[in-house]
Design an enzyme around this catalytic site. Structure first.
Site, PDB file in Angstrom:
ATOM      1  N   ARG A  66       0.831  -1.207   0.000  1.00 25.58           N
ATOM      2  CA  ARG A  66       0.000   0.000   0.000  1.00 25.58           C
ATOM      3  C   ARG A  66       0.866   1.258   0.000  1.00 25.58           C
ATOM      4  O   ARG A  66       0.488   2.279  -0.568  1.00 25.58           O
ATOM      5  CB  ARG A  66      -0.959   0.010   1.185  1.00 25.58           C
ATOM      6  CG  ARG A  66      -2.005   1.113   1.111  1.00 25.58           C
ATOM      7  CD  ARG A  66      -3.055   1.008   2.191  1.00 25.58           C
ATOM      8  NE  ARG A  66      -4.141   0.119   1.868  1.00 25.58           N
ATOM      9  CZ  ARG A  66      -5.309   0.518   1.354  1.00 25.58           C
ATOM     10  NH1 ARG A  66      -5.498   1.795   1.048  1.00 25.58           N
ATOM     11  NH2 ARG A  66      -6.270  -0.345   1.117  1.00 25.58           N
TER      12      ARG A  66
ATOM     13  N   GLU B  94      -9.341   6.241   7.735  1.00 25.12           N
ATOM     14  CA  GLU B  94      -7.910   6.423   7.526  1.00 25.12           C
ATOM     15  C   GLU B  94      -7.511   7.685   6.770  1.00 25.12           C
ATOM     16  O   GLU B  94      -6.493   8.296   7.107  1.00 25.12           O
ATOM     17  CB  GLU B  94      -7.341   5.195   6.801  1.00 25.12           C
ATOM     18  CG  GLU B  94      -7.372   3.941   7.643  1.00 25.12           C
ATOM     19  CD  GLU B  94      -6.997   2.698   6.843  1.00 25.12           C
ATOM     20  OE1 GLU B  94      -6.045   2.013   7.246  1.00 25.12           O
ATOM     21  OE2 GLU B  94      -7.659   2.429   5.820  1.00 25.12           O
TER      22      GLU B  94
END
Length: 788
Positions: free
Chosen positions: A323, A728
């Site tokens: 990621r 997030e």
């Protein structure tokens, strides 16, 4: 505003879109919301405490627990030989023993467990266990791991175009590097599990976990039994932040092994020091880059090495590092680029998921590079950022990521100028040089940084969810879904969604504990996807029940199903209206199904995990923050003066919860980049392992001026109520704090030198006062910052 009060003031308003309070808020304030450690313990419950390795790497020759077993109230010691199933945890990489055997790999690795009558006795006895360990060489830093080529997983490279040629032909070129430290989750509720033996070899596990399904799998795997024999339940957590995605599984396995050995329920609750030593953190990263650009700061070519300190085992380091690769572009088009990702094995705690899951470590890299470019060219950093953005909505150029995903919904060309006006950025930026000239020992800096964050699990199979909706004959509704509540308001949002689907007041909807015997194979509550996945599944289940009731009422009134409406606790047809509860009672009498399951799978996503190309994300969430800071050039101390945020949550299901998530995420991100410093000594022991030495932000660190505005547009993709994930993405808005500090440091350096400073600011994160002084380069300050 209390929920009943809001409902009374707005009786006809839909539940979704309204600022309903958290469903447990009142009970939590009153101390009436039980967590795992509050659950009444069955008669005969014993307590376990871990025996920890005191060395970073060594050969485990023997364990002498005789002194511990001699203590009153001590029942047993549990070691690797007591594991009836697989002695290695059921992780994806299958590289982590349940309990150490043969070797120890970090200070704080669990070697065994002591089981006693009380937690105090168990902890005292654990310290009495004598360990025979022969020390072996330890790798403690990223530099050491790179030199030794020590990796938990093979390095990964993603390329596009010809970066080498682009760098060679670029009008300007910069090389640099920096490091970013890790971060302790510091959840208010520590790691805890209660293992309850049941009849016929079955188990009930109460776990403070973000992933009950994984806990079920891990416990069954270690005990050598089938998954169906293990029931895992989690009503709520006192915070998770990713730290209870995999790490909670260890506690449950250890508690279950201890309970199996002594034949009684066993609770394992870590104290804060042990929690720090045992559990993994956010991955520290180090970076090296070579970038080419033109006179306007637009990128021509980039090579970047990202080195992650993964700790001693893989845990979730692979997808975390992936990621980071996906988000190294953040909001910017990278045409000719090489990204190299190294997953370094070191002899420290095995680092794990943390809010953002590698995204922040990717985003900060490109933001630092663009900040360096702006200073090198003496340009406004915001102008450089705007020049490098992906194309606007509808663009056919500069709109594909380096991993081959089209960026179809980029709103930053509109969002950034709007924030610029809201925050009065240009006026404040132009006033700072005069202010700094008048205050030579206090220097200000300001920065705007954006975020583009991909929403979905990068492991495609996790993008699915299930839910159950039960309507009882009094018209009340019970919902169960696979997500877990950790304070983020997931259950509140799901209740709002189901209430609107059935047209009933939210007070009639109760969301129950996550449990593996209700919704099987549920994914972790992570990746900001809790509402996207579980909200859609619950909506589908409620819609089925609603359709059953609509068909029944149509039969009574002779109308089409499309003519039936469910609103304000009523069922309305062209012939009149009925109370929802009356319709339910009548439907039950006619044997109409009043419960249903629902399932959802995220559409459109796909990617090749061997090449890291494809469409790993359903959509992107966007936002930006403007932060102004002041630093004391004598002490390095700083203060965040003002923060303005404009963030994209789509069509908000609950604005109060969403704004709270934005504020909390920003402040937690600010802690990561400013105060939360993890330090290991030369022996590999984490020395910052308590609130006295590890500094999370407090209320005093929150600026008086913290304004959050929500972007007004709905999600272009078909999410539940066209909302967007909010857990997030706001975390990365705090990078604006770090960039503002670097701009203030550059101003201070220019003041010391008496000339314009165009040299890149060399400063690692967290930007502690010491690091700020080192970056300024004031005479007498230490010249070099230690690696994070």
């Amino acid at each position: 505003m209390p929920q009943a009060h809001f409902a009374e003031l707005h009786p006809d308003a839909p539940a979704s879109g309204a600022p309903h309070p958290h469903e447990s808020a009142r009970a939590q304030v009153q101390g009436a919301a039980p967590y795992v450690d509050d659950v009444s313990e069955p008669r005969g419950t014993l307590h376990a405490a871990p025996v920890l390795s005191p060395v970073a790497h060594g050969r485990l020759n023997g364990v002498d627990a005789s002194a511990a077993l001699a203590l009153p109230g001590v029942h047993a010691v549990v070691l690797a030989g007591d594991i009836p199933g697989d002695p290695v945890l059921a992780t994806f990489v299958h590289d982590e023993p349940v309990l150490a055997q043969g070797e120890v790999h970090h200070v704080g690795q669990v070697i065994g467990l002591i089981v006693a009558d009380s937690m105090r006795t168990a902890r005292q006895a654990a310290r009495a266990v004598r360990l025979d360990i022969t020390p072996l060489p330890a790798i403690l830093t990223i530099d050491d791991a790179m030199a030794a080529q020590s990796f938990v997983l093979p390095p990964v490279t993603v390329t596009r175009g010809d970066a080498t040629a682009a760098l060679a032909s670029a009008p300007h070129r910069l090389q640099g590097g920096f490091a970013v430290g890790g971060q302790e989750h510091f959840y208010l509720e520590g790691q805890v599990a209660l293992a309850l033996p049941q009849e016929q070899g079955q188990w009930h596990i109460l776990s403070s976990t973000q992933h009950p399904g994984e806990v079920q799998h891990w416990v069954a795997h270690a005990l050598g039994i089938a998954n169906h024999a293990v029931r895992v339940e989690c009503r709520r957590m006192g915070g998770g932040f990713g730290g209870k995605e995999t790490q909670a599984g260890h506690m449950a396995v250890w508690a279950a092994l201890a309970a199996r050995k002594v034949g009684a329920p066993v609770k394992l609750r870590l104290d804060r020091d042990d929690d720090f030593l045992i559990t993994g953190k956010r991955h520290p990263f180090a970076y090296r880059y070579d970038v080419g650009f033109d006179d306007h700061g637009r990128l021509h070519g980039l090579t970047i090495d990202m080195m992650a300190n993964c700790g001693w085992s893989a845990d979730l380091s692979g997808p975390v590092a992936d990621r980071a690769v996906f988000h190294v572009d953040n909001a910017y088009f990278l045409g000719d680029v090489v990204v190299r990702s190294y997953r370094c094995r070191t002899n420290v705690q095995s680092h794990t998921a943390f809010r953002g899951f590698g995204g922040p470590q990717g985003v900060i890299a490109i933001e630092a590079i663009l900040g360096d470019i702006a200073r090198a060219l003496a340009l406004d950093p915001l102008a450089v950022r705007m020049a490098n953005l992906y194309g606007p909505r509808g663009a056919t150029e500069r709109n594909v990521t380096h991993y081959q995903m089209p960026v179809e919904d980029n709103i930053l060309h509109e969002l950034l100028p709007k924030l610029e006006l809201l925050a009065q950025y240009q006026r404040r930026k132009e006033a700072i040089p005069s202010w700094n000239a008048a205050h030579p020992h206090l220097q200000r800096g300001i920065a705007i940084t954006p975020v583009k964050f991909g929403i979905s699990f990068t492991a495609t199979q996790f993008n699915q969810a299930g839910a159950l909706v039960h309507v009882y004959t009094d018209g009340s509704v019970q919902v169960n879904h696979g997500g877990t509540e950790m304070g983020q308001g997931l259950n509140t949002k799901v209740a709002q969604i189901v209430a609107d689907e059935l047209g009933v007041p939210m007070a009639l909807v109760l969301v129950t504990a996550a449990a593996t015997d209700k919704v099987p194979n549920a994914s972790a509550t992570a990746a900001s996807s809790g509402t996207d996945l579980n909200g859609k599944a619950a909506q589908a289940a409620a819609r089925t029940v609603r359709d059953n009731l609509a068909a029944f009422v149509c039969g009574l009134d002779g109308c089409g199903a499309g003519a039936v409406e469910f609103r304000h606790g009523k069922v309305v047809t062209p012939k009149g209206e009925r109370d929802f509860a009356a319709v339910v009672q009548q439907a039950y009498a006619n044997r109409i199904q009043l419960w249903s399951d629902g399932f959802y799978r995220t559409p459109k996503i796909h990617y090749d995990k061997t090449t890291l190309t494809g469409r790993p994300f359903f959509y992107f969430a966007y936002g930006a923050a403007c932060t102004e800071v002041a630093i004391d050039t004598f002490t390095g101390e700083y203060r965040v003066l003002a923060v303005d945020i404009l963030h994209d949550v789509g069509r908000s299901i609950n604005p109060a919860i969403d704004i709270g998530q934005i504020e909390g995420g920003f402040i937690q991100g600010m802690g990561w980049l400013t105060t939360e410093e993890l330090a290991w000594n030369a022996k590999g022991e984490l020395t910052t392992k308590a609130p006295s030495t590890y500094k999370i932000p407090t209320a005093a660190d929150v600026p008086a001026h913290l304004h959050v505005h929500l972007w007004p547009e709905a999600n272009a993709e078909d999410t539940v109520h066209r909302s967007k994930a909010v857990g997030e993405p706001p975390f990365m808005l705090a990078i604006s704090v770090w960039e503002a500090l670097r701009n203030a440091v550059a101003a201070a350096r220019a003041d010391l030198a008496g000339a314009e400073d165009r040299v890149p600011v060399q400063m690692d994160a967290p930007a502690t006062p010491e690091r700020i002084l080192w970056a300024i380069g004031r005479p007498g300050a230490q010249e070099k910052s230690p690696s994070s």
